[in-house]
Motif scaffolding. Sequence first.
Motif, PDB file in Angstrom:
ATOM      1  N   SER A  17       0.811  -1.205   0.000  1.00 15.74           N
ATOM      2  CA  SER A  17       0.000   0.000   0.000  1.00 15.74           C
ATOM      3  C   SER A  17       0.849   1.261   0.000  1.00 15.74           C
ATOM      4  O   SER A  17       0.459   2.274  -0.574  1.00 15.74           O
ATOM      5  CB  SER A  17      -0.916   0.017   1.226  1.00 15.74           C
ATOM      6  OG  SER A  17      -1.627  -1.184   1.322  1.00 15.74           O
TER       7      SER A  17
ATOM      8  N   LEU B 227      -1.726   0.817  -3.521  1.00 12.67           N
ATOM      9  CA  LEU B 227      -2.884   1.169  -2.698  1.00 12.67           C
ATOM     10  C   LEU B 227      -4.113   1.374  -3.575  1.00 12.67           C
ATOM     11  O   LEU B 227      -5.220   0.927  -3.246  1.00 12.67           O
ATOM     12  CB  LEU B 227      -2.580   2.442  -1.895  1.00 12.67           C
ATOM     13  CG  LEU B 227      -3.688   2.920  -0.962  1.00 12.67           C
ATOM     14  CD1 LEU B 227      -4.086   1.840   0.016  1.00 12.67           C
ATOM     15  CD2 LEU B 227      -3.255   4.164  -0.217  1.00 12.67           C
TER      16      LEU B 227
ATOM     17  N   ARG C 281      -5.422  -1.996  -4.507  1.00  7.43           N
ATOM     18  CA  ARG C 281      -6.082  -2.636  -3.361  1.00  7.43           C
ATOM     19  C   ARG C 281      -7.472  -2.043  -3.172  1.00  7.43           C
ATOM     20  O   ARG C 281      -8.452  -2.742  -2.932  1.00  7.43           O
ATOM     21  CB  ARG C 281      -5.260  -2.388  -2.085  1.00  7.43           C
ATOM     22  CG  ARG C 281      -4.296  -3.504  -1.735  1.00  7.43           C
ATOM     23  CD  ARG C 281      -3.849  -3.368  -0.291  1.00  7.43           C
ATOM     24  NE  ARG C 281      -4.989  -3.484   0.608  1.00  7.43           N
ATOM     25  CZ  ARG C 281      -5.222  -2.688   1.631  1.00  7.43           C
ATOM     26  NH1 ARG C 281      -4.379  -1.723   1.925  1.00  7.43           N
ATOM     27  NH2 ARG C 281      -6.266  -2.873   2.396  1.00  7.43           N
TER      28      ARG C 281
ATOM     29  N   ASN D 196      -8.243   0.305   5.513  1.00  9.55           N
ATOM     30  CA  ASN D 196      -6.876   0.707   5.845  1.00  9.55           C
ATOM     31  C   ASN D 196      -6.333  -0.246   6.903  1.00  9.55           C
ATOM     32  O   ASN D 196      -6.475  -0.018   8.092  1.00  9.55           O
ATOM     33  CB  ASN D 196      -6.865   2.128   6.403  1.00  9.55           C
ATOM     34  CG  ASN D 196      -7.217   3.145   5.349  1.00  9.55           C
ATOM     35  OD1 ASN D 196      -7.032   2.901   4.154  1.00  9.55           O
ATOM     36  ND2 ASN D 196      -7.723   4.271   5.774  1.00  9.55           N
TER      37      ASN D 196
ATOM     38  N   GLY E 114      -5.141   6.976   1.503  1.00  8.03           N
ATOM     39  CA  GLY E 114      -6.082   6.371   0.558  1.00  8.03           C
ATOM     40  C   GLY E 114      -7.201   7.284   0.100  1.00  8.03           C
ATOM     41  O   GLY E 114      -8.107   6.836  -0.576  1.00  8.03           O
TER      42      GLY E 114
END
Lengths: 562, 259
Positions: free
Chosen positions: A106, A113, A116, A292, B223
């Motif tokens: 990640s 990331l 994923r 996460n 993210g």
Amino acid sequence: MSARTEVPQQRKTSPTVAAGADFLDTRVGASKMVKEFARKIFPDHWSFLLGEIALFSFVILILSGIFLTMFFVPSMTEVHYPEDALPVTMQGLEMSEAFASTVYMSYHVPGGLLMRQIHHWAALMFVGAMTVHMMRVFFTGAFRRPRELNWLVGFTLLILGLAAGFSGYSLPDDVLSGNGLRIADGVLRAIPLIGSYGSYMLFGGEFPGTDIIPRLFTVHILLVPGLILALIAVHLFLIVWHKHTQFPGPGRTDRNVVGYPLFPVYTAKAGGFFFIVFGVLAVMGATMSINNVWNYGPYDPSIVGAGAQPDWYMLFLEGALRLMPGQTEYVIGGFTLSLNILVPGVVIPGILFTLLALFPFIEGFATKDTGEHHVLDRPRNAPVRTASGVAILSVFFVLVAAGSNDLIATHFHLSLNAITWAFRVLFFVLPVVTFIVTKRICLSLQRKDRELVLHGHETGRVVRFASGEYIEVHRPLDEHERWVLVAHGPRRPLEIPAEEDSAGVRRPGHRRDRLRQSLSRFFYEDRVEPVTPAELAAAHAHDEHDAVDARPARETIGTQSH
Amino acid sequence: MKALAARRRHRLAPVILMALALLFTGVVYAAIAPSAAQADTASADDLTEGERLFITNCSTCHGLDAEGTPEAPSLIGVGAASVHFQIVTGRMPMDANSPQAEAKPPQLDEEQAQQVAAYIASLGPGPSIPSAEQVDPTLGDAAAGGALFRTNCAMCHNAVGAGGALTEGKYAPALYESTPTEIYEAMLTGPQSMPVFNDATLTEEDKRDVIAYLIEQREPNPGGLSLGSLGPVSEGLWVFVVGMGVLICAAVWIGSRSS
């Protein structure tokens, strides 16, 4: 204008293409296949594309999954996360290689990331689209003969989708996935007699052991996707074989399909839709973080975080576990019977899934229906089916909400205990209430349809005749509207032959027929008869009579308003 | 007016009316909702001023001598850290009986909180307010703090401190807004449902590591949007709201007849 001259030029194929086509045709019969598939007719409706969302999500799952396998290490060997690698909260911690490789991928693999996150969002979307697609098929009665088997194939795909999801989110070996595995272990152990042996077999000894991640990896990237691919092939083949269903509409019957050909119209539409699905999932993967794992940390059996929940499609199991009172664990002669886990973990999902899988057969048993159905039901025209579907969904939603009870408590400032008790009651009450309410709504909508067909739309214009009588002017339905409303036939409870014949001899199979009849009554006792042609003709005669009488009055009002 | 009357049966009319009604309700609520009042300012002598503030703001429930009443516990020996925590987070003075004292804008400022804390500390020995060095996140080890947090705190506060539910309407609050001093004091004194983590269970260094871990969580999320860091439930909600929502719109567009 120029199209005329261009068309013959396009039709002229080059010798190489012709030779290639001939090569394929003479060996695998390509022209026959192209003819069969390209001319396949596909009706237009947005809800027929829900299954495609699932299919395209699966393609994206495979593409992104291949990328992930290049960097993920399915091993429970203990390692220490590098001191010089991000994130700082993981530096030097002891963890399994599976977790370390997930975190490292990640933060340090370019695009890792993103891949994923796309993979995980696509997984949620895959199961979500399958569920919504299944709801469409259910509520429109698309599972009826001849499509019962394809319903079962689709149902199996849903179960496999759950297996793929669960085995997938368990792989990173973080705290959350470990908690999920521990619950799965607990449910397995609650099964009497074989439970503990099953658990030792699955985990290769005492939980968690060091075998489970490599085993889940094989399940997740080989076994389950292989089965899903094979069943998707069967599913699609059966769609082509049965031809697609269509909603009632002008000219649509059980003996035709009205729509556009697969080539070029639907290949273009579906091809474009694939890129839309890919685009939406890519945007979600790029902007919305999901799972996460470094937040949860490496798995340690002693840790449970607040808000430990599975992905949404497993949430109903979590909810069932949270609702079940814990006092129902009994020790009988030295053996523990954990009904507090067995009931929510095995019995309730078992009942829900069995009902869902067998519904076409239950309905078929009640109707003794032997006809082929290619025109879909409008949900209102099958009140008990629609109501049953809504009741099943309401139980599912109660369990999903119960699985999120802690978040409901914190976000709506409620007492966790009160919520749990409310859901315990709703679990039993809500399906009954939603069943009755939905059925009444369906019947009322049918009555409204009847009214519309017989009398037309209300226009809000009230006219007075010379005699002093008032009527409201109704605008008759056009042909298209009327077709939709009168396309369905009547459905009545089955009549069965008498128990004994004239000589007083008992008829064999009578008991089974009685069961069938009572089920059929449950389905069709309360009903609104569809409009018959005779009723329609009578209503028209009546309308015309009104219209003739009303014409002068209408004209007067018309001139006044100008 | 005539144009308005002509459209009163438009199918969007109920939606617009509802939106206007909600807006109106919101504006009225904002106008009449009670806002926090500021207490009077402090004077020179901390202890005297602290006592005065105590009598004004706290003695109704805790008693004139801080010995407690049937409604509230004795404060003798709770220490300065506890008083400081409760006052600067706005939990005390409490404004209503609820399952637990809610954090709200503080009624007393930092100096006044220090004065009341000093007064209570003078009544009996207890944990004192930590020094700036004790709570400095840059001196802590975020990785070790994360491991401690997951073992000791995450079961109530969630793995990154997003908060979580307790029984009967009580809850563990989110820790995103808490200052290092507040986090330290909470661990040291165990306010409300929270257990006490004294220096024997979590050493001073451990507490600083935990603070470092929590401050690290305020860094931007690699993210993208964090979606509240609430885990799979919010992710499931968003996949239906955003993903499925957009794709069904696209399906409606594709499925509509072009001709």
